[in-house]
Design a protein around this motif. Structure first.
Motif, PDB file in Angstrom:
ATOM      1  N   ASP A  41       0.798  -1.221   0.000  1.00  0.00           N
ATOM      2  CA  ASP A  41       0.000   0.000   0.000  1.00  0.00           C
ATOM      3  C   ASP A  41       0.832   1.274   0.000  1.00  0.00           C
ATOM      4  O   ASP A  41       0.333   2.343   0.296  1.00  0.00           O
ATOM      5  N   ARG A  42       2.119   1.128  -0.337  1.00  0.00           N
ATOM      6  CA  ARG A  42       2.993   2.306  -0.438  1.00  0.00           C
ATOM      7  C   ARG A  42       4.142   1.956  -1.382  1.00  0.00           C
ATOM      8  O   ARG A  42       4.207   0.842  -1.886  1.00  0.00           O
ATOM      9  N   ALA A  43       5.020   2.910  -1.644  1.00  0.00           N
ATOM     10  CA  ALA A  43       6.109   2.678  -2.593  1.00  0.00           C
ATOM     11  C   ALA A  43       7.052   1.586  -2.086  1.00  0.00           C
ATOM     12  O   ALA A  43       7.580   1.681  -0.979  1.00  0.00           O
ATOM     13  N   MET A  44       7.227   0.545  -2.907  1.00  0.00           N
ATOM     14  CA  MET A  44       8.065  -0.593  -2.525  1.00  0.00           C
ATOM     15  C   MET A  44       9.233  -0.752  -3.490  1.00  0.00           C
ATOM     16  O   MET A  44       9.124  -0.400  -4.661  1.00  0.00           O
ATOM     17  N   ASN A  45      10.314  -1.329  -2.979  1.00  0.00           N
ATOM     18  CA  ASN A  45      11.383  -1.754  -3.869  1.00  0.00           C
ATOM     19  C   ASN A  45      10.928  -3.017  -4.601  1.00  0.00           C
ATOM     20  O   ASN A  45      10.195  -3.834  -4.038  1.00  0.00           O
ATOM     21  N   PRO A  46      11.332  -3.185  -5.859  1.00  0.00           N
ATOM     22  CA  PRO A  46      10.914  -4.379  -6.606  1.00  0.00           C
ATOM     23  C   PRO A  46      11.518  -5.654  -6.026  1.00  0.00           C
ATOM     24  O   PRO A  46      12.434  -5.607  -5.198  1.00  0.00           O
ATOM     25  N   ASP A  47      10.981  -6.782  -6.491  1.00  0.00           N
ATOM     26  CA  ASP A  47      11.444  -8.105  -6.052  1.00  0.00           C
ATOM     27  C   ASP A  47      11.158  -8.330  -4.574  1.00  0.00           C
ATOM     28  O   ASP A  47      11.999  -8.087  -3.698  1.00  0.00           O
ATOM     29  N   TYR A  48       9.951  -8.774  -4.301  1.00  0.00           N
ATOM     30  CA  TYR A  48       9.533  -9.055  -2.939  1.00  0.00           C
ATOM     31  C   TYR A  48       8.749 -10.361  -2.927  1.00  0.00           C
ATOM     32  O   TYR A  48       8.434 -10.921  -3.981  1.00  0.00           O
ATOM     33  N   GLY A  49       8.439 -10.847  -1.740  1.00  0.00           N
ATOM     34  CA  GLY A  49       7.711 -12.106  -1.655  1.00  0.00           C
ATOM     35  C   GLY A  49       7.024 -12.273  -0.321  1.00  0.00           C
ATOM     36  O   GLY A  49       7.236 -11.493   0.617  1.00  0.00           O
TER      37      GLY A  49
ATOM     38  N   ALA B 128       5.107 -17.044  -2.640  1.00  0.00           N
ATOM     39  CA  ALA B 128       4.881 -16.321  -3.888  1.00  0.00           C
ATOM     40  C   ALA B 128       5.810 -15.115  -3.923  1.00  0.00           C
ATOM     41  O   ALA B 128       6.210 -14.590  -2.876  1.00  0.00           O
ATOM     42  N   ALA B 129       6.144 -14.689  -5.132  1.00  0.00           N
ATOM     43  CA  ALA B 129       7.057 -13.556  -5.317  1.00  0.00           C
ATOM     44  C   ALA B 129       6.431 -12.551  -6.262  1.00  0.00           C
ATOM     45  O   ALA B 129       5.566 -12.883  -7.078  1.00  0.00           O
ATOM     46  N   GLY B 130       6.854 -11.298  -6.142  1.00  0.00           N
ATOM     47  CA  GLY B 130       6.378 -10.237  -7.025  1.00  0.00           C
ATOM     48  C   GLY B 130       7.534  -9.385  -7.505  1.00  0.00           C
ATOM     49  O   GLY B 130       8.627  -9.412  -6.941  1.00  0.00           O
ATOM     50  N   THR B 131       7.286  -8.624  -8.560  1.00  0.00           N
ATOM     51  CA  THR B 131       8.326  -7.775  -9.141  1.00  0.00           C
ATOM     52  C   THR B 131       7.939  -6.304  -9.148  1.00  0.00           C
ATOM     53  O   THR B 131       8.569  -5.506  -9.831  1.00  0.00           O
TER      54      THR B 131
ATOM     55  N   THR C  82       5.535 -14.580   6.701  1.00  0.00           N
ATOM     56  CA  THR C  82       6.768 -13.801   6.598  1.00  0.00           C
ATOM     57  C   THR C  82       6.780 -13.066   5.268  1.00  0.00           C
ATOM     58  O   THR C  82       6.334 -13.610   4.251  1.00  0.00           O
ATOM     59  N   ASN C  83       7.289 -11.833   5.254  1.00  0.00           N
ATOM     60  CA  ASN C  83       7.386 -11.091   4.000  1.00  0.00           C
ATOM     61  C   ASN C  83       8.805 -10.604   3.778  1.00  0.00           C
ATOM     62  O   ASN C  83       9.585 -10.455   4.722  1.00  0.00           O
ATOM     63  N   SER C  84       9.132 -10.364   2.512  1.00  0.00           N
ATOM     64  CA  SER C  84      10.456  -9.846   2.165  1.00  0.00           C
ATOM     65  C   SER C  84      10.342  -8.502   1.451  1.00  0.00           C
ATOM     66  O   SER C  84      11.129  -8.186   0.561  1.00  0.00           O
ATOM     67  N   PHE C  85       9.320  -7.714   1.835  1.00  0.00           N
ATOM     68  CA  PHE C  85       9.168  -6.373   1.269  1.00  0.00           C
ATOM     69  C   PHE C  85      10.221  -5.433   1.863  1.00  0.00           C
ATOM     70  O   PHE C  85      10.643  -5.603   3.013  1.00  0.00           O
TER      71      PHE C  85
END
Length: 420
Positions: A286-294, A312-315, A347-350
């Motif tokens: 819900d805010r500006a994130m760095n790419p490549d998270y999961g 799951a992962a996102g870009t 757990t998240n890797s944002f």
């Protein structure tokens, strides 16, 4: 004579008692219906820029008034509707005063269409754009009751009352776990306004829509009001802990929580023999994130042994990343066999972009469903395909036979061509 009077008095008392007995349940039923009724607060920007004439040849304010009148005519009887304004009353230059300029034009409740339309007709573009303060007040307007709650914000510009960031206000509202959704509509938007209104909507699971025509505005507001009348499941606010031993115990249902960057949250679920645990989790950026998270969801025993996981992962191309898992617990010959406590770890890797606040944490939605397990293990085994392996095998065999036939036909055609 006296006997007749006593008889008449008795009959009157009986009728009064019956009337009271019928009246009180009806009143209680009405109160219960009101408590369950969906609520919508339409928040309209009435700042000076709404005088601009760029919507179908008329002003933005005229388009909003026309849309509101049509929406009021179409509002379902089951929806409690209210109207709040921002920037409608103070025309001066003092920012401190202008940023307090938000008022309830029509209270949230059963709609008197004539009265509500008369109130809308009095509006004239006036002052500032205090979106943040208006959202806080609108959340108070919708306080109480257990039905769905929705704010529909209509604005033609970004907030002018910093440092009260409306996006942060929306996150604070979402963090309360009251199930309130904010939808935003931007009239002839620019890039900055679009970003701000999108952020407000995403923080609460709402939608953002760009509007450039009166008909579009009417249709979208009508759609959002109608959506409020649809039955919804309101997530239950829960606070995960940093260990399984201290984690809250969850039953089947939908839950909402907040998780900070790189944090892990623990929850517990009891699974009886012969039952299957199905769980899924969604984390919203819900805010500006760095790419490549999961995001990682693990089912773990109370002794720390991993049972199953989903990840799951996102870009950076999506606003939500989700994953899930299934865990069937085998039947037991012992009728008194105890339930197994399964620990769910999220757990998240944002990681946040430069200058982005890390609190409150990101919205987490967790779905837990404990159902009767399938009768055969193959239903949930085979790498998640279950009985789909039969179809996959059939497709492979069909492809193999088709390849053989095609190869034989090709060789026959080449042989015939050489002979001729």
């Amino acid at each position: 004579m006296i006997r007749t009077q006593r008889l008449a008095a008795g009959v009157c008392a009986l009728l009064a008692a019956l009337s009271a007995g019928l009246a009180f349940p009806a009143g209680a039923a009405a109160d219960e219906t009101t408590a369950l009724a969906p609520k919508v607060d339409l928040v309209l920007d009435v700042s000076g820029s709404m005088r601009t004439k760029d919507i179908d040849g008329g002003t933005r304010m005229a388009a909003a008034k026309q849309a509101f009148n049509e929406v009021l005519d179409a509002t379902p009887e089951t929806v409690l509707l209210g109207i709040r304004t921002l920037g409608a009353n103070y025309p001066g230059d003092d920012q401190k005063t202008g940023c307090k300029d938000t008022a309830q034009l029509y209270p949230v409740g059963q709609v008197d269409r004539t009265e509500a339309k008369a109130a809308v007709a009095t509006l004239s573009p006036t002052g500032w754009t205090p979106i943040g303060p208006a959202l806080l007040k609108a959340a108070d307007d919708l306080d109480g009751g257990t039905g769905s709650k929705r704010i529909v914000l209509i604005s033609d510009g970004e907030d002018t009352c910093a440092p009260l960031d409306p996006c942060e206000v929306a996150r604070e509202i979402a963090a309360k776990g009251i199930g309130l959704t904010i939808d935003t509509l931007g009239l002839v938007p620019n890039t900055k306004m679009r970003q701000q209104l999108s952020c407000i909507a995403e923080a609460t699971g709402g939608t953002y829509t760009s509007v450039e025509h009166t008909e579009e505005l009417t249709d979208k507001v009508n759609q959002l009001v109608d959506r409020a009348a649809d039955p919804v499941v309101t997530p239950v606010a829960v606070e995960g802990k940093d260990s399984c031993s201290a984690a809250p115990e969850l039953k089947s249902g939908l839950y909402t929580d907040r998780e900070e960057f790189g944090q892990e949250r623990w929850y517990r679920v009891d699974v009886e023999p012969g039952q299957e645990l199905r769980a899924s989790v969604s984390v919203a950026s819900d805010r500006a994130m760095n790419p490549d998270y999961g995001v990682l969801l693990r089912a773990v025993s109370v002794h720390g042994r991993e049972i199953v996981r989903g990840e799951a992962a996102g870009t950076g191309r999506t606003d939500v990343v989700s994953t899930g898992l299934r865990y069937p617990k085998a039947e037991s010959d012992d009728e008194d066999a105890p339930a197994e406590t399964v620990c769910l770890q999220v757990t998240n890797s944002f990681s946040a972009g430069a200058g982005v606040k890390t609190t409150p944490g990101m919205p987490v939605e967790l779905t837990v469903d404990v159902v009767d397990a399938p009768s055969q293990a193959s239903d949930v085994a085979s790498f998640g395909l279950g009985r789909g392996w039969w179809l996959l095998g059939l497709l492979v065999l069909t492809g193999f036979l088709a390849g053989l036939i095609w190869g034989w036909l090709s060789r026959w055609r080449v042989a015939v061509w050489r002979t001729n």
